[in-house]
Write a protein that holds these residues in place. Structure first.
Motif, PDB file in Angstrom:
ATOM      1  N   UNK A   1      41.914   9.596 -26.386  1.00 36.37           N
ATOM      2  CA  UNK A   1      42.513  10.922 -26.229  1.00 36.37           C
ATOM      3  C   UNK A   1      42.185  11.666 -25.080  1.00 36.37           C
ATOM      4  N   UNK A   2      40.725  11.377 -24.468  1.00 38.96           N
ATOM      5  CA  UNK A   2      40.398  11.761 -23.450  1.00 38.96           C
ATOM      6  C   UNK A   2      41.090  11.366 -22.217  1.00 38.96           C
TER       7      UNK A   2
ATOM      8  N   UNK B   1      50.520  18.550 -16.916  1.00 35.76           N
ATOM      9  CA  UNK B   1      49.910  18.686 -18.367  1.00 35.76           C
ATOM     10  C   UNK B   1      51.013  19.062 -19.448  1.00 35.76           C
TER      11      UNK B   1
ATOM     12  N   UNK C   1      37.985   8.175 -29.528  1.00 37.89           N
ATOM     13  CA  UNK C   1      38.004   9.409 -28.706  1.00 37.89           C
ATOM     14  C   UNK C   1      38.360   9.162 -27.458  1.00 37.89           C
ATOM     15  N   UNK C   2      37.832   7.994 -26.896  1.00 35.03           N
ATOM     16  CA  UNK C   2      38.151   7.736 -25.430  1.00 35.03           C
ATOM     17  C   UNK C   2      39.577   7.929 -25.072  1.00 35.03           C
TER      18      UNK C   2
ATOM     19  N   UNK D   1      51.269  16.176 -22.075  1.00 31.49           N
ATOM     20  CA  UNK D   1      49.863  15.594 -22.872  1.00 31.49           C
ATOM     21  C   UNK D   1      50.390  15.830 -24.416  1.00 31.49           C
TER      22      UNK D   1
ATOM     23  N   UNK E   1      44.261  13.087 -21.241  1.00 28.54           N
ATOM     24  CA  UNK E   1      44.084  14.384 -20.655  1.00 28.54           C
ATOM     25  C   UNK E   1      43.920  14.120 -19.276  1.00 28.54           C
TER      26      UNK E   1
ATOM     27  N   UNK F   1      41.353  19.597 -26.038  1.00 32.94           N
ATOM     28  CA  UNK F   1      40.903  18.220 -26.108  1.00 32.94           C
ATOM     29  C   UNK F   1      39.734  17.696 -25.509  1.00 32.94           C
ATOM     30  N   UNK F   2      39.472  18.178 -24.449  1.00 31.23           N
ATOM     31  CA  UNK F   2      38.294  17.886 -23.729  1.00 31.23           C
ATOM     32  C   UNK F   2      37.111  18.339 -24.517  1.00 31.23           C
TER      33      UNK F   2
ATOM     34  N   UNK G   1      44.630  20.865 -23.276  1.00 31.69           N
ATOM     35  CA  UNK G   1      44.019  19.827 -22.486  1.00 31.69           C
ATOM     36  C   UNK G   1      42.564  20.611 -22.685  1.00 31.69           C
TER      37      UNK G   1
ATOM     38  N   UNK H   1      36.654  16.161 -27.489  1.00 26.58           N
ATOM     39  CA  UNK H   1      36.367  14.877 -27.426  1.00 26.58           C
ATOM     40  C   UNK H   1      34.900  14.668 -27.075  1.00 26.58           C
ATOM     41  N   UNK H   2      34.655  15.786 -26.108  1.00 21.18           N
ATOM     42  CA  UNK H   2      33.156  15.607 -25.619  1.00 21.18           C
ATOM     43  C   UNK H   2      31.995  15.876 -26.725  1.00 21.18           C
TER      44      UNK H   2
END
Lengths: 297, 297
Positions: A126-127, A137, A123-124, A140, A130, B144-145, B141, B148-149
């Motif tokens: 892909x974050x 952007x 997960x990290x 991305x 971003x 994805x954020x 973006x 991801x969170x």
């Protein structure tokens, strides 16, 4: 300090800072304490950081315009790699007691946190992309696609590991997915981070990935545990194919040199091609430990 | 067919088609056969698909302009959820023999493929977002954020599961991360997919997530295995906190109704707010099995 050492140091700083930022973000407010410690343990101290160095070197050769993007792409590739090591070491796979010269993650933190740390690192990755692409952007989507393909299915490193669960695994596909896919993602991500077309950079990554796999086979047969930081002779114990065991050490080293030459030959025309060739030549010297390195041409 | 049933059917079709496209992509050329079968097994047939239904319902209420984005966001959320179930069921966690009325993934395919399928589903979630955003890459973006969170650290469902590895776990944070985070991601992703501000939609997801967790606690205490499709009484065996066991069934049901009312109350002003309230009222009726559902106001 010579020019190459200066470049090395610059790359190292960029990679470690970018990884540290990702781990800090992931371990932020609300994170369970042991999970945060295990995340840090999985990422630091690193190994040779070969893949993120490749990403940054390619981005630099392609005259990157936003260094922050390449830094985040390099970190994303390395986070995927770190996660795969944690899961590959699990008792159900290699049951490895050590990794990078210290206890493997599940040996130090238990199997449950090892599963979760591997998940969190994916997960990290892909974050991190971003955050890195905040200034551009439009890059991305391509980077996410490249990192996803290198990591996942049908032919990324997760699929590569899954070949070990099949009754019959075609050796070339196994190695291409298990090792080559993330090296190819590393070079392609470097190009995409710099706004260049990533496709022409695939072969450099694939050849280097295969070379690294052959070098790993050689080390597993001919090195010793203190030098390697992990147990040797594991392929024989785990019944995995090993080029050096099957063809002999001399032939394996000839093959390794051929792959490295092909990798360097494949570097596309770009403003920094000559410098990149020098970097790759130097980097591939570290594929084998000192006792064998002088046999690499 | 009444209007609500028609909406239900439309949502179901969109979700299953989007998930099928993601699984087909991930199982494409080069994918090991057993991994492909295990990926399909982890995703189909689904459970209630509560989270992706929420995503689509919110996107619809926000007058989405690109339905393909909401479909991919819904699928991404569900893929993360399916992956978390596979890893939570592993022997080192719940050691669950069954899930969704059939053998758990590791029981059917072995522990190694269960680890890899969980990993692959995380990667697939992010790849699915890229494909869905092809027509509006500027939304990638934010989505994805959000995903991801909801999935990762410091406070997504992976962190939630990691609270089980701490000596002491604060109950509210545990539930907020373990269940609430992905429900919050589901509502926020629906808004972001439609180009709306996601922040105001967090509370709807958080309250519904907590309500679902309370309902799950009630089912674990008061249901039976045939109705639930998985073993009951597991919280007591695994030493996990359970609101219904601690406060009694009646008080837990009062609390559940309060959370559902707060969720509905929190729905931000938007063109489809009235319709969404009706959808949520209907959806929350399915939180408890038939034998208990008449006790939800």
């Amino acid at each position: 300090m010579d020019a190459m050492k200066r470049i090395d140091k610059t790359l190292t700083t960029a990679i470690e800072q970018s990884l540290a930022a990702s781990v800090a973000q992931a371990s932020g407010s609300g994170c369970p304490t042991r999970l945060a410690a295990a995340l840090r343990y999985a990422v630091f101290p690193g190994g040779a950081r070969l893949r993120p160095r490749l990403t940054l070197s390619v981005a630099c050769a392609c005259s990157e315009d936003h260094p922050g993007i390449a830094d985040s792409a390099a970190a994303a590739i390395e986070l995927i790699h770190c996660g795969s090591l944690v899961h590959d070491d699990l008792p159900c796979f290699d049951d490895a007691p050590t990794r990078r010269g210290k206890a493997s993650l599940h040996s130090a933190f238990g199997e449950r946190l090892a599963v979760l740390v591997g998940d969190a690192l994916i997960v990290m990755a892909f974050e991190t992309l971003v955050r890195g692409c905040a200034s551009a952007p439009h890059r991305l989507a391509a980077l996410t696609t490249i990192v996803g393909r290198g990591a996942g299915t049908p032919a990324g490193i997760i699929a590569g590991q899954a070949w070990e669960c099949e009754p019959v695994a075609p050796l070339a596909e196994y190695h291409r997915a298990k090792t080559g896919a993330l090296f190819a993602a590393a070079t392609m991500a470097g190009a995409a981070a710099a706004g260049a077309e990533p496709g022409p950079w695939r072969m450099l990554g694939e050849r280097l990935g295969e070379a690294y796999q052959v070098a790993d086979d050689i080390r597993d047969v001919a090195s010793n545990e203190a030098e390697l930081g992990k147990p040797v002779g594991r392929d024989a114990i785990l019944g995995r194919p090993n080029v050096a065991r099957e063809r002999g050490l001399d032939e394996a080293i000839v093959y390794l040199n051929k792959l490295i030459a092909e990798a360097i030959e494949s570097i596309p025309e770009c403003s920094g091609a000559a410098g990149l060739r020098a970097v790759i030549e130097r980097q591939t010297q570290s594929f084998l430990p000192a006792s064998l390195a002088n046999r690499v041409a």
